[in-house]
Design a protein around this motif. Structure first.
Motif, PDB file in Angstrom:
ATOM      1  N   GLU A   1      -5.601 -12.024   9.012  1.00  0.00           N
ATOM      2  CA  GLU A   1      -6.017 -13.187   7.800  1.00  0.00           C
ATOM      3  C   GLU A   1      -4.351 -13.346   7.276  1.00  0.00           C
ATOM      4  OE1 GLU A   1      -9.768 -10.868   6.434  1.00  0.00           O
ATOM      5  OE2 GLU A   1      -8.444 -11.317   4.808  1.00  0.00           O
TER       6      GLU A   1
ATOM      7  N   LYS B   1      -0.587  -4.474  -8.010  1.00  0.00           N
ATOM      8  CA  LYS B   1       0.291  -3.635  -7.300  1.00  0.00           C
ATOM      9  C   LYS B   1       1.516  -3.963  -7.116  1.00  0.00           C
ATOM     10  CE  LYS B   1      -3.307  -1.233  -4.502  1.00  0.00           C
ATOM     11  NZ  LYS B   1      -3.628  -0.966  -3.048  1.00  0.00           N
TER      12      LYS B   1
ATOM     13  N   SER C   1      -2.440  11.162   2.475  1.00  0.00           N
ATOM     14  CA  SER C   1      -1.131  10.723   2.878  1.00  0.00           C
ATOM     15  C   SER C   1      -1.494   9.676   4.045  1.00  0.00           C
ATOM     16  CB  SER C   1      -0.192  11.911   3.442  1.00  0.00           C
ATOM     17  OG  SER C   1       1.099  11.468   3.719  1.00  0.00           O
TER      18      SER C   1
ATOM     19  N   GLY D   1       0.930  -1.175  -0.030  1.00  0.00           N
ATOM     20  CA  GLY D   1      -0.041   0.045  -0.010  1.00  0.00           C
ATOM     21  C   GLY D   1       0.787   1.316   0.254  1.00  0.00           C
TER      22      GLY D   1
ATOM     23  N   SER E   1       4.561   9.431   7.792  1.00  0.00           N
ATOM     24  CA  SER E   1       3.627   9.243   6.725  1.00  0.00           C
ATOM     25  C   SER E   1       4.434   9.076   5.398  1.00  0.00           C
ATOM     26  CB  SER E   1       2.606  10.254   6.661  1.00  0.00           C
ATOM     27  OG  SER E   1       3.247  11.580   6.330  1.00  0.00           O
TER      28      SER E   1
HETATM   29  N1  NAP Z   1      -0.085   5.984   5.408  1.00  0.00           N
HETATM   30  C1  NAP Z   1       0.570   6.425   6.740  1.00  0.00           C
HETATM   31  O1  NAP Z   1       0.816   7.682   6.779  1.00  0.00           O
HETATM   32  C2  NAP Z   1       0.860   5.385   7.698  1.00  0.00           C
HETATM   33  C3  NAP Z   1       2.010   5.959   8.635  1.00  0.00           C
HETATM   34  C4  NAP Z   1       2.170   4.920   9.818  1.00  0.00           C
HETATM   35  C5  NAP Z   1       1.711   3.790   9.712  1.00  0.00           C
HETATM   36  N2  NAP Z   1       0.714   3.576   8.877  1.00  0.00           N
HETATM   37  C6  NAP Z   1       0.033   2.049   9.019  1.00  0.00           C
HETATM   38  O2  NAP Z   1       0.572   1.189   7.831  1.00  0.00           O
HETATM   39  C7  NAP Z   1      -0.358   0.318   7.768  1.00  0.00           C
HETATM   40  C8  NAP Z   1      -0.565   0.586   6.099  1.00  0.00           C
HETATM   41  O3  NAP Z   1      -1.071   1.762   5.832  1.00  0.00           O
HETATM   42  P1  NAP Z   1      -1.081   2.517   4.349  1.00  0.00           P
HETATM   43  O4  NAP Z   1      -1.239   3.658   4.343  1.00  0.00           O
HETATM   44  O5  NAP Z   1      -0.056   1.520   3.484  1.00  0.00           O
HETATM   45  O6  NAP Z   1      -2.467   1.655   3.947  1.00  0.00           O
HETATM   46  P2  NAP Z   1      -3.076   1.482   2.355  1.00  0.00           P
HETATM   47  O7  NAP Z   1      -2.633   2.087   1.259  1.00  0.00           O
HETATM   48  O8  NAP Z   1      -4.488   1.429   2.459  1.00  0.00           O
HETATM   49  O9  NAP Z   1      -2.643  -0.076   1.981  1.00  0.00           O
HETATM   50  C9  NAP Z   1      -3.142  -1.061   2.977  1.00  0.00           C
HETATM   51  C10 NAP Z   1      -2.485  -2.771   2.445  1.00  0.00           C
HETATM   52  O10 NAP Z   1      -3.099  -3.652   3.107  1.00  0.00           O
HETATM   53  C11 NAP Z   1      -3.539  -4.485   2.420  1.00  0.00           C
HETATM   54  N3  NAP Z   1      -4.804  -5.210   3.025  1.00  0.00           N
HETATM   55  C12 NAP Z   1      -5.821  -4.588   3.389  1.00  0.00           C
HETATM   56  N4  NAP Z   1      -6.787  -5.394   3.973  1.00  0.00           N
HETATM   57  C13 NAP Z   1      -6.265  -6.727   3.601  1.00  0.00           C
HETATM   58  C14 NAP Z   1      -6.753  -8.033   3.848  1.00  0.00           C
HETATM   59  N5  NAP Z   1      -7.859  -8.313   4.290  1.00  0.00           N
HETATM   60  N6  NAP Z   1      -5.876  -8.937   3.392  1.00  0.00           N
HETATM   61  C15 NAP Z   1      -4.573  -8.719   2.717  1.00  0.00           C
HETATM   62  N7  NAP Z   1      -4.192  -7.666   2.558  1.00  0.00           N
HETATM   63  C16 NAP Z   1      -4.891  -6.437   3.033  1.00  0.00           C
HETATM   64  C17 NAP Z   1      -3.932  -3.789   1.143  1.00  0.00           C
HETATM   65  O11 NAP Z   1      -3.877  -4.606  -0.065  1.00  0.00           O
HETATM   66  P3  NAP Z   1      -4.549  -4.174  -1.378  1.00  0.00           P
HETATM   67  O12 NAP Z   1      -3.633  -3.508  -2.295  1.00  0.00           O
HETATM   68  O13 NAP Z   1      -5.374  -5.224  -1.857  1.00  0.00           O
HETATM   69  O14 NAP Z   1      -5.587  -3.195  -0.940  1.00  0.00           O
HETATM   70  C18 NAP Z   1      -2.583  -2.913   1.216  1.00  0.00           C
HETATM   71  O15 NAP Z   1      -1.356  -3.555   0.557  1.00  0.00           O
HETATM   72  C19 NAP Z   1      -1.610   0.826   8.607  1.00  0.00           C
HETATM   73  O16 NAP Z   1      -1.691  -0.280   9.671  1.00  0.00           O
HETATM   74  C20 NAP Z   1      -1.408   2.262   8.750  1.00  0.00           C
HETATM   75  O17 NAP Z   1      -2.071   2.407  10.073  1.00  0.00           O
HETATM   76  C21 NAP Z   1       0.358   4.213   7.783  1.00  0.00           C
END
Ligand code: NAP
Length: 292
Positions: A73, A36, A231, A10, A124
């Motif tokens: 999962e 992806k 973000s 992601g 982020s």
């Molecule tokens: N964005 C930020 O600024 C940030 C900063 C620090 C920490 N985080 C944390 O890092 C984690 C990821 O955040 P992100 O921003 O990268 O989120 P994101 O862009 O929404 O990506 C989420 C990822 O999880 C996968 N996913 C979701 N549900 C799933 C399931 N049921 N089974 C398998 N894969 C699944 C998605 O796969 P698909 O591609 O198939 O949807 C994608 O690869 C979260 O826990 C978030 O709280 C985020």
């Protein structure tokens, strides 16, 4: 010898993986939406159909997915890592999930003679791109020594937090305060707007005052332009505050501001801003003051 696997491409996973690849070979990856992963397949990395194929081939596996359900999962689901795992494997879960889910994951992983550590990250997408995240490692010291060189490829700060779960506790403390800070800032900006003040000047003055904050600097542009390109998703902030509130409830700790803050993000989500950046919470403050 370490065979690295990576799961979750992601917004965060993709730049983190690119940074690991600058220094190390990665043996296999998995993403639920396979397209992806194709850009990495083009670099010669094996793209697997199921998580258990990653654990059949790799003994150091990074996971960064949305929430508790996704993490559980990937780890213990039908085609999850534990259905075929090499004993001694270390799973580094960087997802922000509930403490309860993390404990369940750790217990199940230990039953397979493997190690599960929580290592959520602060910072982020731009920080992930620059390799300047803050990593919060909770788990065995021996695993920390093994994993640290990989964390260094994408982190500016690495904290060893002690026992499993402590990395996640710190991350929930951080995201609670982050959400509260941004909500408080949004309230003040809307107050200024309603008093007819120039928002840019208000922000300039706040940023050189004791009411300034790091989040004011980071979210300055989106709040000025009201351009909320995601973000860190507003819905993800709701998830994290709710994990903090759940932990507080389980441990009989009162977080009154957390409760109120969660309501403001929930309001912004309910009026359609959940998939925008968390700074769109300002829309909820505008709405309760009769604005669009
Ligand atoms: N964005 C930020 O600024 C940030 C900063 C620090 C920490 N985080 C944390 O890092 C984690 C990821 O955040 P992100 O921003 O990268 O989120 P994101 O862009 O929404 O990506 C989420 C990822 O999880 C996968 N996913 C979701 N549900 C799933 C399931 N049921 N089974 C398998 N894969 C699944 C998605 O796969 P698909 O591609 O198939 O949807 C994608 O690869 C979260 O826990 C978030 O709280 C985020």
């Amino acid at each position: 010898m370490s065979d690295i696997g990576f799961i979750g491409l992601g917004k965060m996973g993709r730049p983190i993986l690119y940074n690991i690849l600058k220094k190390y070979r990665v043996s296999g990856i998995y993403n639920r939406t396979k397209q992806k992963a194709e850009e990495f397949g083009a670099l010669g990395i094996k793209v697997f159909e199921y998580p258990f194929q990653v654990s059949s081939n790799c003994n150091i596996i990074f996971v960064i997915v949305t929430d508790s359900q996704a993490s559980q999962e990937i780890i213990a689901g039908k085609n999850g890592l534990l259905s075929h795992i090499i004993p001694g494997t270390i799973i580094i879960d960087m997802s922000t999930i509930s403490l309860k889910a993390s404990i369940e994951n750790r217990t199940k992983v230990m039953e397979k003679s493997c190690t599960y550590v929580d290592c959520p990250v602060i910072g982020s997408v731009p920080f992930a791109q620059k390799g300047e995240l803050t990593a919060l490692f909770g788990g065995e010291k021996k695993a920390f020594e093994t994993v640290k060189p990989f964390l260094e490829t994408f982190s500016k700060n690495i904290f060893y937090m002690g026992d499993g779960g402590n990395g996640l506790k710190m991350k929930l403390i951080h995201n609670l305060l982050l959400g509260e800070n941004l909500a408080a800032l949004s309230e003040a900006l809307v107050f200024g707007d309603r008093l007819g003040m120039n928002r840019e000047q208000v922000m300039d003055i706040l940023s050189v005052s004791s009411a300034g904050s790091t989040v004011l600097g980071i979210k300055r542009e989106p709040l000025l332009k009201e351009d909320f390109i995601p973000s860190f998703l507003l819905n993800h902030e709701i998830k994290d505050i709710n994990y903090a509130l759940e932990l507080a409830k389980d441990t009989r700790i009162s977080l009154p501001l957390g409760g109120l803050t969660s309501q403001m993000y929930a309001s912004a989500s309910s009026i359609g801003y959940g998939n925008l950046d968390m700074s769109a919470v300002i829309k909820a403050f505008r709405r309760i003051n009769g604005e669009k």
